[in-house]
Design a protein around this motif. Sequence first.
Motif, PDB file in Angstrom:
ATOM      1  N   GLU A 103      40.944 -22.609  28.978  1.00  0.00           N
ATOM      2  CA  GLU A 103      39.621 -21.833  28.919  1.00  0.00           C
ATOM      3  C   GLU A 103      39.565 -20.087  28.899  1.00  0.00           C
ATOM      4  OE1 GLU A 103      37.543 -22.456  32.749  1.00  0.00           O
ATOM      5  OE2 GLU A 103      38.428 -24.167  32.783  1.00  0.00           O
ATOM      6  N   VAL A 104      40.172 -19.562  28.888  1.00  0.00           N
ATOM      7  CA  VAL A 104      40.287 -18.591  28.294  1.00  0.00           C
ATOM      8  C   VAL A 104      40.505 -18.256  26.978  1.00  0.00           C
ATOM      9  CG1 VAL A 104      41.784 -16.136  28.418  1.00  0.00           C
ATOM     10  CG2 VAL A 104      41.766 -17.037  29.955  1.00  0.00           C
ATOM     11  N   GLY A 105      41.321 -19.483  26.516  1.00  0.00           N
ATOM     12  CA  GLY A 105      41.250 -19.603  24.756  1.00  0.00           C
ATOM     13  C   GLY A 105      40.404 -19.402  24.048  1.00  0.00           C
TER      14      GLY A 105
ATOM     15  N   VAL B  57      36.944 -18.645  25.301  1.00  0.00           N
ATOM     16  CA  VAL B  57      36.414 -17.384  25.358  1.00  0.00           C
ATOM     17  C   VAL B  57      36.506 -16.657  24.895  1.00  0.00           C
ATOM     18  CG1 VAL B  57      35.866 -15.046  27.500  1.00  0.00           C
ATOM     19  CG2 VAL B  57      35.814 -17.752  28.066  1.00  0.00           C
ATOM     20  N   LYS B  58      37.817 -16.307  24.249  1.00  0.00           N
ATOM     21  CA  LYS B  58      38.712 -14.849  23.363  1.00  0.00           C
ATOM     22  C   LYS B  58      38.008 -15.719  21.914  1.00  0.00           C
ATOM     23  CE  LYS B  58      42.234 -13.458  26.001  1.00  0.00           C
ATOM     24  NZ  LYS B  58      44.150 -13.666  25.390  1.00  0.00           N
ATOM     25  N   SER B  59      38.405 -17.411  21.588  1.00  0.00           N
ATOM     26  CA  SER B  59      37.219 -16.963  20.383  1.00  0.00           C
ATOM     27  C   SER B  59      36.350 -16.792  20.024  1.00  0.00           C
ATOM     28  CB  SER B  59      38.480 -18.487  19.727  1.00  0.00           C
ATOM     29  OG  SER B  59      37.822 -20.169  21.100  1.00  0.00           O
TER      30      SER B  59
ATOM     31  N   PRO C 145      41.700 -10.684  21.490  1.00  0.00           N
ATOM     32  CA  PRO C 145      43.079 -11.216  20.933  1.00  0.00           C
ATOM     33  C   PRO C 145      43.967 -11.645  22.076  1.00  0.00           C
ATOM     34  CG  PRO C 145      42.959  -8.245  21.992  1.00  0.00           C
ATOM     35  CD  PRO C 145      41.961  -9.053  21.701  1.00  0.00           C
ATOM     36  N   ILE C 146      44.711 -12.432  21.090  1.00  0.00           N
ATOM     37  CA  ILE C 146      45.247 -13.610  22.044  1.00  0.00           C
ATOM     38  C   ILE C 146      46.592 -12.730  23.281  1.00  0.00           C
ATOM     39  CG2 ILE C 146      46.960 -13.801  19.861  1.00  0.00           C
ATOM     40  CD1 ILE C 146      46.361 -17.006  21.102  1.00  0.00           C
ATOM     41  N   TYR C 147      47.237 -11.986  22.890  1.00  0.00           N
ATOM     42  CA  TYR C 147      48.328 -11.304  23.575  1.00  0.00           C
ATOM     43  C   TYR C 147      47.494  -9.422  23.457  1.00  0.00           C
ATOM     44  CZ  TYR C 147      51.364  -7.959  23.651  1.00  0.00           C
ATOM     45  OH  TYR C 147      53.646  -7.205  24.462  1.00  0.00           O
ATOM     46  N   VAL C 148      47.636  -9.473  24.820  1.00  0.00           N
ATOM     47  CA  VAL C 148      47.724  -8.413  25.771  1.00  0.00           C
ATOM     48  C   VAL C 148      48.416  -7.965  26.658  1.00  0.00           C
ATOM     49  CG1 VAL C 148      44.928  -7.183  27.253  1.00  0.00           C
ATOM     50  CG2 VAL C 148      45.194  -9.857  26.238  1.00  0.00           C
ATOM     51  N   PRO C 149      49.513  -7.247  25.841  1.00  0.00           N
ATOM     52  CA  PRO C 149      50.446  -6.066  26.278  1.00  0.00           C
ATOM     53  C   PRO C 149      49.673  -5.770  27.605  1.00  0.00           C
ATOM     54  CG  PRO C 149      49.862  -5.169  24.538  1.00  0.00           C
ATOM     55  CD  PRO C 149      48.752  -6.299  24.784  1.00  0.00           C
TER      56      PRO C 149
ATOM     57  N   ALA D 225      50.656  -5.336  33.441  1.00  0.00           N
ATOM     58  CA  ALA D 225      50.032  -5.432  35.302  1.00  0.00           C
ATOM     59  C   ALA D 225      50.473  -6.602  35.881  1.00  0.00           C
ATOM     60  CB  ALA D 225      48.487  -4.736  35.344  1.00  0.00           C
ATOM     61  N   MET D 226      49.648  -7.712  35.069  1.00  0.00           N
ATOM     62  CA  MET D 226      50.387  -9.250  36.090  1.00  0.00           C
ATOM     63  C   MET D 226      52.008  -9.334  37.069  1.00  0.00           C
ATOM     64  SD  MET D 226      49.676 -12.452  34.673  1.00  0.00           S
ATOM     65  CE  MET D 226      50.915 -12.376  33.284  1.00  0.00           C
ATOM     66  N   LEU D 227      53.288  -8.681  35.456  1.00  0.00           N
ATOM     67  CA  LEU D 227      53.978  -9.134  35.899  1.00  0.00           C
ATOM     68  C   LEU D 227      54.543  -7.850  36.919  1.00  0.00           C
ATOM     69  CD1 LEU D 227      55.691  -9.489  32.197  1.00  0.00           C
ATOM     70  CD2 LEU D 227      54.773 -11.373  34.548  1.00  0.00           C
TER      71      LEU D 227
ATOM     72  N   GLU E 272      53.295 -20.783  26.698  1.00  0.00           N
ATOM     73  CA  GLU E 272      52.564 -21.609  26.337  1.00  0.00           C
ATOM     74  C   GLU E 272      50.761 -21.015  26.018  1.00  0.00           C
ATOM     75  OE1 GLU E 272      53.221 -24.679  25.723  1.00  0.00           O
ATOM     76  OE2 GLU E 272      55.229 -23.887  25.844  1.00  0.00           O
ATOM     77  N   SER E 273      50.441 -20.356  26.804  1.00  0.00           N
ATOM     78  CA  SER E 273      49.258 -19.552  26.250  1.00  0.00           C
ATOM     79  C   SER E 273      48.979 -19.179  24.933  1.00  0.00           C
ATOM     80  CB  SER E 273      49.006 -18.271  27.724  1.00  0.00           C
ATOM     81  OG  SER E 273      49.171 -18.268  28.541  1.00  0.00           O
ATOM     82  N   TYR E 274      49.914 -18.268  24.539  1.00  0.00           N
ATOM     83  CA  TYR E 274      49.584 -17.850  23.155  1.00  0.00           C
ATOM     84  C   TYR E 274      50.135 -19.222  22.183  1.00  0.00           C
ATOM     85  CZ  TYR E 274      52.815 -13.867  24.797  1.00  0.00           C
ATOM     86  OH  TYR E 274      53.168 -12.945  25.693  1.00  0.00           O
TER      87      TYR E 274
ATOM     88  N   SER F 204      48.888 -22.104  23.128  1.00  0.00           N
ATOM     89  CA  SER F 204      47.574 -23.302  23.346  1.00  0.00           C
ATOM     90  C   SER F 204      46.431 -22.319  22.897  1.00  0.00           C
ATOM     91  CB  SER F 204      47.527 -23.424  24.892  1.00  0.00           C
ATOM     92  OG  SER F 204      46.235 -23.048  25.124  1.00  0.00           O
ATOM     93  N   GLU F 205      46.186 -20.961  23.557  1.00  0.00           N
ATOM     94  CA  GLU F 205      45.087 -20.519  22.538  1.00  0.00           C
ATOM     95  C   GLU F 205      44.448 -20.505  20.989  1.00  0.00           C
ATOM     96  OE1 GLU F 205      44.817 -16.578  25.044  1.00  0.00           O
ATOM     97  OE2 GLU F 205      45.334 -17.391  26.275  1.00  0.00           O
ATOM     98  N   LYS F 206      45.687 -20.602  20.465  1.00  0.00           N
ATOM     99  CA  LYS F 206      46.152 -20.395  19.281  1.00  0.00           C
ATOM    100  C   LYS F 206      44.902 -21.720  18.909  1.00  0.00           C
ATOM    101  CE  LYS F 206      49.171 -22.286  16.293  1.00  0.00           C
ATOM    102  NZ  LYS F 206      49.770 -23.064  16.155  1.00  0.00           N
TER     103      LYS F 206
HETATM  104  O1  LIG Z   1      44.625 -12.640  30.390  1.00  0.00           O
HETATM  105  C1  LIG Z   1      44.745 -12.776  29.320  1.00  0.00           C
HETATM  106  O2  LIG Z   1      43.909 -12.567  28.329  1.00  0.00           O
HETATM  107  C2  LIG Z   1      45.341 -14.414  28.541  1.00  0.00           C
HETATM  108  O3  LIG Z   1      44.798 -14.492  28.094  1.00  0.00           O
HETATM  109  C3  LIG Z   1      45.701 -15.230  29.671  1.00  0.00           C
HETATM  110  C4  LIG Z   1      47.664 -15.097  29.391  1.00  0.00           C
HETATM  111  C5  LIG Z   1      48.411 -15.464  30.384  1.00  0.00           C
HETATM  112  O4  LIG Z   1      48.366 -16.195  29.966  1.00  0.00           O
HETATM  113  O5  LIG Z   1      48.263 -15.146  31.716  1.00  0.00           O
HETATM  114  C6  LIG Z   1      48.196 -15.241  28.274  1.00  0.00           C
HETATM  115  C7  LIG Z   1      48.246 -13.837  27.314  1.00  0.00           C
HETATM  116  C8  LIG Z   1      47.813 -12.502  27.771  1.00  0.00           C
HETATM  117  O6  LIG Z   1      48.631 -11.702  26.685  1.00  0.00           O
HETATM  118  C9  LIG Z   1      47.966 -12.244  28.344  1.00  0.00           C
HETATM  119  C10 LIG Z   1      47.846 -13.295  29.895  1.00  0.00           C
END
Ligand SMILES: O=C(O)C(=O)C[C@]1(C(=O)O)C=C[C@@H](O)C=C1
Length: 370
Positions: free
Chosen positions: A27-29, A31-33, A38-42, A47-49, A76-78, A80-82
């Motif tokens: 679902e995030v994928g 919204v993002k597209s 961006p797919i990758y949000v450091p 923060a989450m880790l 897997e998120s990367y 799948s979101e791709k």
């Molecule tokens: O929170 C997001 O923006 C996501 O796309 C999810 C998610 C995750 O799997 O938790 C994946 C990639 C992002 O770099 C950060 C977190």
Amino acid sequence: MRLRDKIDDVDQQLLQLLAQRLKLVAEVGEVKSEHGLPIYVPSREAAMLARRRQEAESLGVPPDLIEDILRRAMRESYSSEKDTGFKTVNPAAGPIVVVGGKGQLGRLFVQMFELSGYEVRVLGSQDWAQADDILAGASVVMVTVPITRTVEIIEKFSTLPADCILCDLTSTKSDPLNAMLRVHQGPVVGLHPMFGPDISSFAKQVIVVCDGRESERYQWLLDQFALWGAKLKSATAKDHDEAMGLVQAMRHFSSFVYGMHLKSENADIEQLLAFSSPIYRLELAMVGRLFAQDPALYADIILSSPDALGMFRRYIERFSDAISCLENNDRDGFIHQFSEVADWFGQYAEQFMGESRQMLLVAHDRRHID
Ligand SMILES: O=C(O)C(=O)C[C@]1(C(=O)O)C=C[C@@H](O)C=C1
């Protein structure tokens, strides 16, 4: 309930939770597209880790365990979101022509541009008779052909429209960039993806960017790569090529010679593996993987690296110096040299120790011993 049944039960719950996570990520994928995020949000990942690690600690769970699991889940998120596709950064762009788009790296870019809503056309080696039709209205011409043919093929693009972006993906940058600037008056950029075609997503992958001309007109292309998750690293072609001498030519060449050596010594790989420590196994894998790939590609990368020969000769000299040390039974000399190199590595030595420990742990997890 027997203990193993209980463990099975917990593992199944874990599986259910992972399925839920994957669904949310899908679902995030979407919204993002839709919104071009961006797919990758450091920052979110860090923060989450950090929070999960803290929570793990208070539950008596090793923090590294949850971090490993979540990092693996995010891989897997990367991908799948791709698959949900990407926002088209430049909807007004005409077709993108990938020259050599039937090669492995070319195919990857074709797929990514298509996932981003562009019209993509491939100009393969058999298609030159139709080149004019294929190139009509092109907004980007991306050259990704074998290194030995790059300049000669770039030279065929002397009549592109002035607003068309000309770029290439070759692993050396000076010659292709100069050739592109010579033949084309419009925007030019040299690119070098620092990864092979087998990646499942661009997230965290580096693309080196060597400016040619009119960066403001090719910026949208870089923004598109950034949406894919790529990290862009600007460099001059000269700095790039010099660094590549060590990063690529030296690396591949020393693996090549190491492979030659093992072969000439008639080494028994089964036995090497049976006696191998984890780090040796990893080293053997690094060397061995070279020989699973296209010999011509590596010949060309090594041969086209400027000054590589000089560097290899200096490497041999260092080998000889080190051997003299042994011949003279010069233990102190060896230790002295070792310490000097260790000082030179400085804090990176510790960092690499930590990083390689992680890699070895992962490699070890995958091991199966009867
Ligand atoms: O929170 C997001 O923006 C996501 O796309 C999810 C998610 C995750 O799997 O938790 C994946 C990639 C992002 O770099 C950060 C977190």
